[in-house]
Design a protein around this motif. Structure first.
Motif, short mmCIF file in Angstrom:
data_model
loop_
_atom_site.label_atom_id
_atom_site.label_comp_id
_atom_site.label_asym_id
_atom_site.label_seq_id
_atom_site.Cartn_x
_atom_site.Cartn_y
_atom_site.Cartn_z
N TYR A 75 0.82 -1.21 0.00
CA TYR A 75 0.00 0.00 0.00
C TYR A 75 0.85 1.26 0.00
N ILE A 76 2.02 1.17 0.63
CA ILE A 76 2.92 2.33 0.58
C ILE A 76 3.37 2.54 -0.87
N ALA A 77 3.69 1.43 -1.56
CA ALA A 77 4.10 1.53 -2.95
C ALA A 77 2.97 2.10 -3.80
N LEU A 78 1.77 1.61 -3.53
CA LEU A 78 0.61 2.08 -4.29
C LEU A 78 0.45 3.59 -4.11
N GLY A 79 0.56 4.04 -2.87
CA GLY A 79 0.44 5.46 -2.57
C GLY A 79 1.52 6.27 -3.28
N LEU A 124 3.19 9.91 -7.51
CA LEU A 124 4.13 10.32 -8.55
C LEU A 124 3.46 10.39 -9.92
N LEU A 125 2.59 9.40 -10.20
CA LEU A 125 1.96 9.38 -11.52
C LEU A 125 0.90 10.47 -11.66
N ASP A 129 0.93 21.97 0.44
CA ASP A 129 -0.03 21.45 -0.53
C ASP A 129 -0.02 19.92 -0.63
N PHE A 130 1.17 19.34 -0.44
CA PHE A 130 1.27 17.88 -0.60
C PHE A 130 0.40 17.14 0.42
N LEU A 131 0.08 17.81 1.55
CA LEU A 131 -0.75 17.16 2.57
C LEU A 131 -2.18 16.94 2.09
N LYS A 132 -2.56 17.69 1.05
CA LYS A 132 -3.91 17.50 0.52
C LYS A 132 -4.01 16.23 -0.31
N GLN A 145 -2.76 10.31 -1.30
CA GLN A 145 -1.76 9.23 -1.32
C GLN A 145 -0.75 9.38 -0.21
N ILE A 146 -0.30 10.62 0.03
CA ILE A 146 0.75 10.81 1.02
C ILE A 146 0.25 10.50 2.42
N VAL A 147 -0.86 11.12 2.80
CA VAL A 147 -1.41 10.89 4.12
C VAL A 147 -1.91 9.45 4.23
N GLY A 148 -2.36 8.91 3.11
CA GLY A 148 -2.88 7.54 3.10
C GLY A 148 -1.83 6.50 3.45
N MET A 149 -0.56 6.86 3.30
CA MET A 149 0.52 5.90 3.62
C MET A 149 0.74 5.78 5.12
N LEU A 150 0.27 6.80 5.85
CA LEU A 150 0.58 6.87 7.28
C LEU A 150 0.26 5.57 8.04
N PRO A 151 -0.95 5.00 7.89
CA PRO A 151 -1.25 3.78 8.66
C PRO A 151 -0.23 2.69 8.43
N TYR A 152 0.17 2.53 7.18
CA TYR A 152 1.07 1.42 6.86
C TYR A 152 2.46 1.67 7.43
N VAL A 153 2.91 2.91 7.29
CA VAL A 153 4.24 3.23 7.81
C VAL A 153 4.25 3.08 9.34
N LEU A 154 3.21 3.59 9.99
CA LEU A 154 3.16 3.50 11.45
C LEU A 154 3.12 2.05 11.93
#
Lengths: 380, 372, 511
Positions: free
Chosen positions: A168-172, A177-178, B331-334, B337-346
């Motif tokens: 999911y990190i990769a997907l994000g 990027l795309l 702006d990137f916080l909007k 995808q970026i914020v969506g990664m948080l659960p997985y990283v944590l």
């Protein structure tokens, strides 16, 4: 507990390195057959004609030279991804992350294909560019795979959880990027995709006929399958991978560096998945698009198990899965049966390969079962 | 008798490490706090702080609902020793069947809300059926449970995709009507409170999720059922020798888990959207799994983790509201995808042991073989 | 008279496992209030028999009577309801549960919807006082020493009102003091009307505690006797089936230079306790140094540290003049160490590998088996064929999987691999555990051959007889330290027994 002593009668055939091949193939074949029968029943219940559907499927997969070419095009990433999961299994690791590793491989390949020439402001000769794209993709996937391997070796964190998380990190990451920095800026483009890669990065097609899209990447897949077989069974590295995969205690006793072998296995596994992505980009799509890579990771698990985690088995299973995917479109066109039925059949194949006891029971097979050794649970 | 809580841990001395599992909650509270603070700082130019906080909490609770239910679903399975990576598939399958059922009952002439409630029941029942498959494969046939979960995940995608097209597009005749969504149920008095009243005006599945957290916490740690469930997940042979039927306990818990995953599925089609789209659970089942692990297989912990992950989503959505106010460098916080990664990283961070040991039930994922 | 009714009677029980007749018409009679020992070698069928009494297995034929009534025991619940309790060799306790939770599991009392923890603790305290079994109901089970865990198991049985208590090899994990404590508890129990079946293969213990003894061999009852009418010799003969003189024919040792020098070695066990607390020892070429000691006194950790499987955190290890402290197993193998591991299934072999691959498990990287990372199957096959013939491993082919071999043949395979290369130091840990007498003799002979060929041999064994007959010198390990080293020829059982209990000659002299 009593320890059972298995006494081998003197008349039993002497096993050798190749014994029991027929037995190994029988159960997977029956699993596929049974899954197709049940898939047919689902088609029947939901108001379709299974015989016509399957005829369309076979026609679409093998009916014409073009169909066969398309089947191999589908099979190519499956071979790489299936090998990725299979080699991890051999090393006692369950790589659910082929999906993410593949996406990263494709992403890297795409950038090396379009971005690098722009950055260097030069044309890279194909003889360098193509290998660069392919190897770069493999490296990206390999590094992505090595992270959960390293975490397991270092902290014992379970690779199944971490590879799921990293999918999911990769997907994000890819989606970001795309949709952003790597988005194809051409004014007509509205979807998440990269620009086209330079022509010098294209893997060529095998045949001159433009209708036959099958490319040299397919041959590469077959060569890699052979190399993985050779690595696993003919080299000390393979011995180490298999030993760690079977018993970490015995591996330590044998003087193998278990942690390093785990990282290496996951690197190779991720690298193979990355190759799947890179070859798709360089040989077929000539760019990376968000929707390309969806679902390969789980299909790869089914393929690895159907192929009994053996590289040659993986090739055969990939061709079967490729045929189903490529034939499905024709089937939908001819019979209006949605292509999604193929996913159902593939899930059923995985089910029967994994629960081969059901197959053994239904077809009254008595021969002993061959266990695929793999991690279970989160215990680590 | 010593009172050291962590038998296997290295001797720990620093203040941070002595906090043990409390670290997890501190981390969760801190991250939610930071996200909320940023939202307030950005939004306060045009909105009152109270409005921003209330909206943040309301969206967080909404997003947390399927994650909480999914995590509880996994909790029953895994506490009894059956690994469940099929929460996603169970949710997807049941959200489809629940939706079909609600439309069907509406077609029979039932009022919308009644049809929706019947749809919820059918969703739970279909979750239970998926779970039954998982249970038979993993308990009876001793299939590797990660594979069994993968089977269900692929099957759910294929089956819902196939039936969705077959029922709605190919045979257009049977167009089903959507029964809409479950209506909000304001809690008398509490929902009239100023500022935070909105928090107490939620749709029913959200309340059910909150109730189930408390019920599950009680069941798992205070009741005979919970004691036996944990015993079966930790050391099934020991449970067997005192006359507990290991298989029965595991079957029952996996089925309970399936029904709860079904409820989570119902959230999507019957409470939130009112329509079905292929793949609409969009990985929420895996975030739920992450919440379960992050919460260290405890109901309250999983709920806290679900809140954390949901707050990340809420954060991003809220920034969309105040889109014009977001400074360009943030702006990137909007980007979802970026914020969506948080659960997985944590979750990956949690697994390294920084926020306390993450320990699965000892026999989670290992089929039980009776003596013979 | 009521006393004549047996607490438990087993009649003609037969149990067949695939390939093994585990029990063959076994009968046994447990009188009320007695301690009845069930004696036999490993694999004689003792545990299988008791698992049938407890409902974990089901007999193919035969009957079980409890208090004179025929009982049909299908599940452990049935056994529990009939008043039968069993303490398994591997404890059936959940480490992350409290003592109270472990005890009540399956027999819980409830208050409203909740577990009634208070009532449970109350009842446990009562039992604990009544039988002199000190225990804290709120302690976390996994943190307790094994001796205390065993007490939890016993209370678990008493909590279910057991009249018949089966103890399966209960002293295997205990220190001598803990074992004495257990024997005291067992006598206490019998006085309160509990009848006990005591499974063991240790002659001394059986003679010390039992009222009657039933001896099992190869799944059959070979006799019933009492401690008054038998002694160690007669019991051993019954147990093994022939006169056993576990002496090994050997010449006098010709010790030469020091091969292994260990100084102040300290190792932690898996629970982070210091298991090896400063061991000092020396082994010379051409001699066998035996390490005697009750299981769990640090022998396992010592061997793991000496073979590179675990790290030491203090001290030095010198092999033939080279410092090899904390060297990897690979380096130690290359330096000439051979290791017959205590647990062959965990370390010594891979069950799913063919014999050929098992024969090169730790030398696969060496020539001629591999050259520039490519395996040479021909060399591997020839090597395996040679060893299979030389060490008499009974197998149809060198490609037969390790798991298809009997325990004795598996151990021969390990021994063949380890003894077949030039070695300076041989470390053999429990090399004959669980083997039949024939294989035991074979392996002892090979160890002596290695000694005579000039290797230094370190033998670790929990069987005192083995240590005494194979070794030239004996070091006794107690609580992580070598507390004495004696000449094997002059050592007596009594002297070693005292040392194993931690009593040194000085202490004896003081008394």
């Amino acid at each position: 507990m009593a320890k059972a002593t298995v006494v081998i009668p003197p008349s039993a055939p002497k096993p050798n390195r190749f014994s029991g091949l027929g037995q190994k193939i029988l159960v997977p074949i029956l699993a596929v057959f049974t899954a197709l029968v049940i898939g047919g029943l689902i088609i029947l219940i939901s108001g379709g004609n299974p015989l016509e559907a399957y005829r369309g499927l076979i026609e679409g997969a093998f009916g014409t030279t073009k169909a066969i070419s398309e089947t191999f095009i589908w099979a190519t990433p499956y071979i790489f991804a299936g090998l990725a999961v299979a080699i991890a299994f051999k090393g006692g690791l369950f790589n659910i992350g082929a999906e993410g590793q593949l996406a990263l491989g494709a992403l890297a390949a795409a950038w090396l294909g379009y971005g690098l020439p722009r950055m260097l402001d030069t044309t890279i000769p194909a003889i360098i560019h193509v290998p660069l794209v392919v190897i770069g993709g493999a490296l990206a996937g390999g590094l992505w795979g090595a992270i959960p391997g390293w975490l397991k070796a270092r902290t014992g964190a379970h690779e199944v959880i971490n590879t799921i998380m990293m999918n999911y990190i990769a997907l994000g990451l890819v989606s970001f990027l795309l949709n952003g920095p790597m988005k194809d800026p051409s004014p007509t483009n509205v979807i998440a995709r990269t620009p086209s890669i330079a022509e010098t990065a294209h893997i060529g097609t095998i045949f001159a006929n433009p209708a036959l899209r099958v490319h040299w990447g397919t041959l590469l897949a077959l060569i890699v399958a052979f190399l993985i077989w050779w690595l696993l069974w003919k080299t000390t590295v393979g011995f180490e991978i298999r030993t760690v995969g079977t018993s970490s205690g015995a591996a330590r006793y044998a003087g193998i560096n278990v942690g390093r072998t785990i990282v290496l296995t996951m690197f190779l596994s991720g690298g193979l998945a990355g190759l799947a992505g890179a070859v798709e980009v360089a040989g077929l799509n000539y760019r990376h698009e968000l929707s390309f890579a969806l679902g390969y990771g789980f299909d790869a698990i089914a393929i690895a198990l159907l192929g009994r985690t053996h590289p040659f088995g993986v090739v055969l299973a990939s061709i079967l899965f490729g045929a189903m995917r490529s034939g499905a479109t024709r089937m939908q066109f001819l019979t209006q049966i949605p292509v999604d039925i193929i996913s159902v059949v593939q899930a059923l194949i995985l089910l029967f390969v994994a629960a081969d006891e059901i197959i053994r029971y239904v077809y009254r097979i008595r021969a002993p079962k061959e266990e695929v050794i793999m991690t279970r649970g989160w215990g680590g | 008798m010593t009172t050291q809580a962590l038998p296997l841990a290295q001797p720990q001395t620093s203040f941070w490490s002595r906090l043990g599992n409390a670290r997890r909650y501190i981390m969760i509270a801190t991250v939610i706090g930071i996200l909320l603070l940023i939202t307030v700082l950005i939004g306060r130019v045009e909105n009152t702080v109270a409005d921003i906080v209330a909206s943040f909490i309301a969206t967080t609770i909404t997003f947390a609902t399927p994650l909480t239910l999914g995590a509880l679903s996994g909790l029953y399975c895994e506490r009894s020793g059956v690994v469940n990576i099929a929460i996603e598939g169970m949710m997807l399958g049941s959200c489809f069947f629940g939706f079909i059922a609600a439309g069907y009952f509406k077609g029979l002439g039932l009022p919308d809300q009644t049809a929706l409630w019947l749809g919820v029941l059918i969703a739970m029942f279909s979750g239970l059926l998926f779970a039954a498959l998982h249970a038979v494969l993993s308990i009876r046939f001793k299939v590797n449970q990660i594979i069994s979960g993968t089977v269900i995940n692929i099957l759910a995608v294929g089956l819902t995709g196939y039936l969705n097209r077959q029922l709605f597009f190919q045979q257009g005749a049977h167009q089903l009507q959507s029964a809409g969504t479950l209506s909000r149920m304001p809690i008398p008095l509490l929902s009239d409170l100023p500022l935070i009243g909105g928090v107490f005006n939620q749709p029913p599945i959200t309340y059910l999720a909150l109730i189930l957290v408390i019920v599950t916490q009680f069941v798992i740690f205070k009741t005979v059922w919970g004691l036996r469930t944990r015993a079966v997940g930790e050391h099934p042979r020991a449970a067997d020798t005192v006359g507990i039927n290991v298989y029965k306990m595991r079957y029952a818990n996996v089925l309970i888990g399936g029904a709860i995953a079904g409820l989570a599925g119902a959230f999507f089609t019957l409470q939130s959207v009112g329509a079905f789209e292929p793949g609409m659970t969009a990985g929420r089942g895996f975030i739920a799994l992450a919440a379960l692990i992050f919460g260290n297989w405890s109901p309250v912990g999983a709920f806290a983790a679900a809140l954390l992950f949901a707050s990340a989503q809420a954060f991003q959505i809220n920034l969309q509201f105040y889109s014009a106010l977001v400074p360009p460098e943030l702006d990137f916080l909007k980007k979802s995808q970026i914020v969506g990664m948080l659960p997985y990283v944590l979750t990956m961070v949690a697994l390294t042991g920084i926020v306390g040991r993450t320990t699965a039930p000892a026999e989670d994922g290992i089929p039980y073989e009776k003596g013979e | 008279m009521a006393d004549q009714i047996s607490a438990l009677e087993i009649k003609d029980i037969t149990k067949q496992f695939p390939g093994v007749l585990a029990n063959d018409k076994v009968s046994l009679n447990l009188k009320k209030g007695e301690i009845h020992a069930l004696l036999g070698e490993n694999g004689a069928g003792k545990t299988t028999l008791m698992n049938m009494v407890y409902g974990l297995y089901h007999p193919d034929h035969g009957q079980i009577f409890v208090n004179g009534q025929e009982a049909h025991i299908k599940e452990p619940t049935d056994a529990i309801n009939l008043g039968i309790g069993m303490v398994h060799q591997h404890f059936m306790l959940i480490p992350v549960f409290t003592v109270a939770e472990n005890i009540v599991l399956g027999n819980e009392t409830i208050k409203g919807l909740q577990l009634d923890r208070r009532a449970a603790s109350q009842r446990i305290r009562e039992l604990s006082q009544q039988f002199g079994l000190e225990i804290d109901p709120n302690a976390m089970t996994g943190e307790l020493p094994v001796g205390v865990q065993q007490r939890v198991e016993i209370i678990k049985a008493l909590y279910r009102h057991c009249n018949v208590l089966i103890l399966d090899e209960p002293t295997a994990v205990l220190t001598p003091q803990e074992a004495d404590d257990l024997f005291r508890i067992m006598r206490e129990l019998t006085q309160r009307g509990v009848s006990i079946i005591f499974i063991s293969h240790k002659l001394k213990e059986v003679l010390a505690i039992a009222d009657r003894i039933t001896v099992l061999r190869g799944g059959r009852v070979v006799g019933e006797t009492t401690p008054q009418t038998s002694d160690e010799h007669s019991l051993a003969a019954m147990m093994v089936g022939r006169e056993v003189l576990l002496t090994v024919e050997k010449e006098k040792a010709q010790p030469k230079e020091v091969v292994l020098h260990v100084e102040g070695l300290r190792v932690k066990d898996k629970r982070e306790h210091e298991a090896v607390a400063g061991v000092m020892l020396e082994v010379r070429a051409g001699e066998v140094l035996g390490i005697a000691g009750v299981q769990g006194n640090g022998q396992t950790e010592l061997v793991e540290a000496l073979t590179g499987l675990t790290h030491s955190f203090g001290g030095k290890m010198i092999l033939a003049g080279q410092d090899v402290t904390n060297a990897t197993p690979r380096r130690l193998v290359d330096a000439g160490i051979a290791h017959v591991p205590e647990d062959r299934h965990q370390f010594g072999m891979i069950k799913s590998y063919p014999i050929a691959d098992n024969m090169i498990l730790n030398t696969y990287h060496q020539e001629p088996y591999a050259r520039r990372r490519t395996m040479n199957n021909k060399a591997i096959e020839e090597h395996a064929k040679r060893l299979v013939a030389q060490y008499d491993v009974r197998t149809p082919s060198v490609y037969t999987k390790g798991e298809a071999l009997s325990g004795g043949n598996q151990q021969k395979m390990v021994v063949a691999r380890e003894f077949s290369r030039p070695i300076k130091l041989l470390i053999a840990a429990q090399p004959t555990r669980g083997l039949d007498v024939g294989s035991i003799e074979f392996i002892h002979k090979r160890i002596i051959e290695q000694r005579d060929a000039g290797a230094a041999v370190l033998l670790v064994s929990a069987e005192l007889d083995e240590v005494m007959s194979v070794s030239d010198r004996i070091a006794v390990m107690y609580r992580g330290k070598i507390i004495a080293t004696v000449e094997a020829k002059t050592a007596t059982r009594e002297q070693l027994g005292l040392l194993m209990a931690g009593i040194t000659p000085e202490q004896v002299a003081q008394k």
